[in-house]
Design a protein around this motif. Structure first.
Motif, mmCIF file in Angstrom:
data_model
loop_
_atom_site.group_PDB
_atom_site.id
_atom_site.type_symbol
_atom_site.label_atom_id
_atom_site.label_comp_id
_atom_site.label_asym_id
_atom_site.label_seq_id
_atom_site.Cartn_x
_atom_site.Cartn_y
_atom_site.Cartn_z
ATOM 1 N N ALA A 222 0.819 -1.220 0.000
ATOM 2 C CA ALA A 222 0.000 0.000 0.000
ATOM 3 C C ALA A 222 0.846 1.261 0.000
ATOM 4 O O ALA A 222 0.375 2.324 -0.434
ATOM 5 C CB ALA A 222 -0.944 0.007 1.210
ATOM 6 N N ALA A 223 2.097 1.152 0.436
ATOM 7 C CA ALA A 223 2.988 2.316 0.451
ATOM 8 C C ALA A 223 3.299 2.813 -0.950
ATOM 9 O O ALA A 223 3.764 3.941 -1.125
ATOM 10 C CB ALA A 223 4.283 1.969 1.176
ATOM 11 N N LEU A 224 3.053 1.992 -1.969
ATOM 12 C CA LEU A 224 3.296 2.390 -3.355
ATOM 13 C C LEU A 224 2.205 3.275 -3.925
ATOM 14 O O LEU A 224 2.391 3.911 -4.961
ATOM 15 C CB LEU A 224 3.402 1.147 -4.254
ATOM 16 C CG LEU A 224 4.446 0.094 -3.959
ATOM 17 C CD1 LEU A 224 4.284 -1.061 -4.934
ATOM 18 C CD2 LEU A 224 5.828 0.687 -4.077
ATOM 19 N N ASP A 225 1.051 3.295 -3.276
ATOM 20 C CA ASP A 225 -0.134 3.893 -3.888
ATOM 21 C C ASP A 225 0.022 5.380 -4.147
ATOM 22 O O ASP A 225 0.629 6.114 -3.361
ATOM 23 C CB ASP A 225 -1.369 3.647 -3.015
ATOM 24 C CG ASP A 225 -2.618 3.433 -3.845
ATOM 25 O OD1 ASP A 225 -2.547 3.561 -5.088
ATOM 26 O OD2 ASP A 225 -3.668 3.120 -3.248
ATOM 27 N N ALA A 226 -0.512 5.821 -5.263
ATOM 28 C CA ALA A 226 -0.509 7.222 -5.676
ATOM 29 C C ALA A 226 -1.471 7.341 -6.851
ATOM 30 O O ALA A 226 -2.066 6.349 -7.282
ATOM 31 C CB ALA A 226 0.898 7.661 -6.080
ATOM 32 N N ASP A 227 -1.634 8.549 -7.375
ATOM 33 C CA ASP A 227 -2.494 8.704 -8.545
ATOM 34 C C ASP A 227 -1.977 7.881 -9.713
ATOM 35 O O ASP A 227 -2.739 7.275 -10.463
ATOM 36 C CB ASP A 227 -2.578 10.181 -8.960
ATOM 37 C CG ASP A 227 -3.271 11.038 -7.913
ATOM 38 O OD1 ASP A 227 -4.123 10.497 -7.182
ATOM 39 O OD2 ASP A 227 -2.950 12.240 -7.837
ATOM 40 N N ILE A 228 -0.647 7.893 -9.866
ATOM 41 C CA ILE A 228 0.010 7.095 -10.902
ATOM 42 C C ILE A 228 1.072 6.221 -10.248
ATOM 43 O O ILE A 228 1.951 6.723 -9.548
ATOM 44 C CB ILE A 228 0.667 7.990 -11.979
ATOM 45 C CG1 ILE A 228 -0.389 8.736 -12.778
ATOM 46 C CG2 ILE A 228 1.556 7.160 -12.898
ATOM 47 C CD1 ILE A 228 -1.260 7.856 -13.670
ATOM 48 N N VAL A 229 0.978 4.923 -10.452
ATOM 49 C CA VAL A 229 1.948 3.964 -9.926
ATOM 50 C C VAL A 229 2.632 3.307 -11.118
ATOM 51 O O VAL A 229 2.001 2.562 -11.878
ATOM 52 C CB VAL A 229 1.264 2.897 -9.039
ATOM 53 C CG1 VAL A 229 2.249 1.787 -8.685
ATOM 54 C CG2 VAL A 229 0.715 3.539 -7.773
ATOM 55 N N MET A 230 3.918 3.588 -11.286
ATOM 56 C CA MET A 230 4.686 3.047 -12.404
ATOM 57 C C MET A 230 5.679 2.016 -11.884
ATOM 58 O O MET A 230 6.465 2.306 -10.990
ATOM 59 C CB MET A 230 5.445 4.172 -13.122
ATOM 60 C CG MET A 230 4.544 5.232 -13.737
ATOM 61 S SD MET A 230 5.492 6.589 -14.499
ATOM 62 C CE MET A 230 6.026 7.487 -13.033
ATOM 63 N N ILE A 231 5.629 0.816 -12.454
ATOM 64 C CA ILE A 231 6.534 -0.250 -12.031
ATOM 65 C C ILE A 231 7.106 -0.939 -13.264
ATOM 66 O O ILE A 231 6.367 -1.376 -14.143
ATOM 67 C CB ILE A 231 5.833 -1.303 -11.151
ATOM 68 C CG1 ILE A 231 5.112 -0.644 -9.968
ATOM 69 C CG2 ILE A 231 6.843 -2.328 -10.641
ATOM 70 C CD1 ILE A 231 4.328 -1.619 -9.109
ATOM 71 N N GLY A 232 8.428 -1.032 -13.314
ATOM 72 C CA GLY A 232 9.091 -1.851 -14.321
ATOM 73 C C GLY A 232 9.463 -3.173 -13.683
ATOM 74 O O GLY A 232 10.042 -3.199 -12.597
ATOM 75 N N PHE A 233 9.107 -4.273 -14.321
ATOM 76 C CA PHE A 233 9.308 -5.592 -13.727
ATOM 77 C C PHE A 233 10.464 -6.339 -14.402
ATOM 78 O O PHE A 233 10.599 -6.314 -15.623
ATOM 79 C CB PHE A 233 8.041 -6.433 -13.859
ATOM 80 C CG PHE A 233 6.872 -5.922 -13.063
ATOM 81 C CD1 PHE A 233 6.734 -6.227 -11.725
ATOM 82 C CD2 PHE A 233 5.910 -5.124 -13.666
ATOM 83 C CE1 PHE A 233 5.655 -5.753 -10.990
ATOM 84 C CE2 PHE A 233 4.822 -4.652 -12.946
ATOM 85 C CZ PHE A 233 4.694 -4.962 -11.603
ATOM 86 N N PHE A 234 11.248 -7.036 -13.570
ATOM 87 C CA PHE A 234 12.278 -7.922 -14.089
ATOM 88 C C PHE A 234 11.645 -9.282 -14.382
ATOM 89 O O PHE A 234 11.589 -10.153 -13.523
ATOM 90 C CB PHE A 234 13.432 -8.074 -13.095
ATOM 91 C CG PHE A 234 14.459 -6.996 -13.226
ATOM 92 C CD1 PHE A 234 15.110 -6.782 -14.429
ATOM 93 C CD2 PHE A 234 14.779 -6.193 -12.140
ATOM 94 C CE1 PHE A 234 16.071 -5.778 -14.557
ATOM 95 C CE2 PHE A 234 15.738 -5.191 -12.258
ATOM 96 C CZ PHE A 234 16.381 -4.986 -13.479
ATOM 97 N N GLY A 235 11.108 -9.461 -15.565
ATOM 98 C CA GLY A 235 10.566 -10.742 -15.986
ATOM 99 C C GLY A 235 9.060 -10.839 -15.886
ATOM 100 O O GLY A 235 8.427 -10.228 -15.019
#
Length: 297
Positions: A222-235
């Motif tokens: 939940a600490a990631l939450d924001a209007d825009i959550v951008m995540i690049g994933f390794f795999g």
């Protein structure tokens, strides 16, 4: 003469055989019309060349292995670099420069970063230092001004981004590494579009590994939450694991359309701005991802 974190660069004439190590050095050189004889491998593409750089190259330079899987540092083949007979090595974002600087400096003059933590270096300062090392300082100032104007024009066009907060992260199998350093180079780019770095993410304790990130486990996602959550994933497996998590699915950004699964090239471009990567960020991240996501909310 250019002072940097590892020493001083002095050149009597403009270099002709340039090697670039790191994430953004090649961008600046090529943008100024200088094609290096060898460049660091870009970890996120099969051919080792960043997608914003590839269209600018008439032919691919020799690729130097600087990273392994997951962008971890690889053992540098110093002898292979020496065999190329460079007259300048530009390494302003090369994370292992401290380990190899003395060996590289015996081969050719080396330009290092102005500070050991390259993720906090203002892109303009780094770009000017590279331009100066190539004997093209006047030209590089013109390019910086052109990119700044492009950002101003894009911000005026994409006003929907103003007033929204965001988080920027890297997803690994064990945790999500959320950027929590307000001095990160990506922050200025996002600020130019009226977006603000999440205060919750900024308050998280850092990992202390120089990445400018905090580690977030599944139970604390939940600490990631924001209007825009951008995540690049390794795999793909890592992305599937996190996206299938019940707690992840409860994020407001996920429910409201503000979650963006980023290509690793795009997240790298955002955190490593250059005269070539910034236009790519405007097209791929701002116009291509964030604006549509906010339009759905």
């Amino acid at each position: 003469m250019i002072e940097h974190a590892y020493g001083t660069l002095e050149l009597d004439k403009a270099p002709e055989r340039v090697i670039t190590l790191g994430l953004s050095e090649t961008d600046v050189a090529v943008d100024l019309g200088v094609t290096p004889i060898a460049i660091a491998k870009f970890f996120a593409t099969p051919d080792g060349i960043a997608p914003w750089l590839a269209p600018e190259l008439d032919e691919a330079p020799e690729i130097i292995e600087t990273t392994t899987t997951g962008a971890n540092g690889a053992e540098l083949d110093v002898e292979a670099i020496a065999a190329l007979d460079p007259d300048l090595i530009i390494a302003t974002t090369y994370t292992q420069l401290g380990q190899y600087y003395d060996q590289l400096a015996m081969i050719a003059p080396v330009l290092g970063p102005s500070d050991a933590n390259y993720l906090q270096l203002p892109w303009r300062d780094q770009t000017r230092a590279i331009g100066e090392s190539l004997g093209l300082l006047e030209e590089v100032n013109d390019r910086i001004a052109a990119v700044e104007e492009q950002m101003v024009e894009a911000a005026a066009e994409y006003t929907i981004t103003k007033g929204h907060d965001y988080t920027l992260s890297l997803g690994t199998p064990d945790q999500i590494k959320v950027m929590n350093d307000p001095a990160d180079a990506s922050v200025e780019i996002m600020n130019a579009f009226g977006m603000t770095f999440s205060e919750t993410a900024a308050a998280l304790p850092g990992l202390g590994d120089g990445s400018g990130s905090a580690g977030v486990s599944e139970e604390n996602v939940a600490a990631l939450d924001a209007d825009i959550v951008m995540i690049g994933f390794f795999g793909a497996d890592t992305q599937t694991f996190w996206e299938s998590s019940t707690l992840f699915q409860q994020l407001n950004a996920v429910k409201n359309g503000g979650f963006i699964a980023m290509d690793l090239s795009a997240s790298t471009a955002l955190r490593n701005p250059s005269p070539l990567s910034i236009p790519y960020v405007i097209d791929e991240v701002i116009a291509g991802s964030i604006v549509p996501a906010l339009g759905e909310q």
